[in-house]
Scaffold this active site. Structure first.
Site: not given
Ligand code: KIV
Length: 263
Positions: A43-44, A82, A114, A181
């Site tokens: 979700d980045s 994610d 998470e 993380e």
């Molecule tokens: O959203 C993401 O890309 C992540 C990773 C960096 C672990 O959660």
């Protein structure tokens, strides 16, 4: 060979695991062609390519759209979707429904959620219902407002003990691997040694069983400052800026297109 969650889990102790994010078919195929066995549609996405300030606004529909695009660029790598903020937190039932959508509609192979011990029941239920789960503890960006910023976690012995308990609970619940993380390297190594499942570190030191980075950070695309744990394996931002400026100059001067690029 198609990578499965079980095959990724079995890499622990055999070799270090390289994982990367991807957000569309093009970046996914580049990642897979590099031989990377697991692709995370993080979700980045929200911050890396959609222009949001945090991951909080990212929606299920956006994640499904991008996960489906990644799936179209992948043949063999494990595709992990994610689960975005509030797509699973409210209840186990909602988590099952939305995880199911990732597997059915976007061809994901697994999901990431998470949270530590307090997510154990949810992880157990997802796994029992056929959804492989990647856990994520330490700095959990969906809790940025509660954490008061993007800070290293587990610095006190009490916090470190809590993270160790969380890691154990996530493993016990059936996750196939665990993202750690932003925790001190020593704690990353201790948790990795204590678990039978692989840890995938991001800012969690060399003692983890694998590493994950955000693709656009690794490539140096954005030109913005990156966290300490990011190594830029390329610095594409100035190259892209230069290419775009040359294009503008040549269009405006009439140098492009020349004979070579016209019929
Ligand atoms: O959203 C993401 O890309 C992540 C990773 C960096 C672990 O959660």
């Amino acid at each position: 060979m198609k990578w499965t969650a079980a095959k990724i889990k079995a890499l622990k102790g055999e070799r270090k695991i390289a994982m990367l994010t991807a957000y569309d078919a093009l970046t996914a195929s580049l990642v897979e062609d590099a031989g990377i066995p697991a692709v995370l549609v993080g979700d980045s996405l929200g911050m890396a390519v959609l222009g949001y300030e945090t991951t909080l606004p990212v929606s299920m529909e956006e994640m499904l759209h991008h996960t489906a695009a990644v799936s179209r660029g992948i043949t063999n790598a494990l595709i992990i979707a994610d689960m975005p903020f509030m797509s699973y937190q409210p209840s186990v039932a909602l988590a099952l429904e939305n995880a199911g959508r990732f597997l059915k509609e976007a061809r994901a192979d697994a999901v990431k959620i998470e949270g530590g011990a307090f997510r154990a029941e949810m992880i157990e239920s997802l796994v029992e219902n056929g959804v492989p789960v990647l856990g994520h503890i330490g700095l959990t960006p969906q809790s940025v407002k509660e954490m008061g910023g993007y800070k290293v976690q587990g610095k006190t012995s009490e916090q470190a003990r809590q993270l160790m308990d969380d890691a154990m609970a996530v493993e016990q619940a059936g996750a196939f691997a665990l993202v750690l993380e932003c925790v001190p390297a020593e704690l990353g190594e201790m948790i990795s040694n204590a678990l039978a499942i692989p840890t995938i570190g991001i800012g969690a030191g060399a003692g983890c069983d694998g590493q994950v980075l955000v693709l656009t950070d690794l490539l140096g695309v954005s030109g913005k400052p990156a966290p300490k744990f990011v190594k830029k394996f390329a610095t594409l931002h100035p190259l892209i800026a230069e290419a775009l400026a040359s294009y503008k100059t040549e269009v405006e001067s009439g140098a492009f297109p020349s004979d070579e690029h016209q019929y």
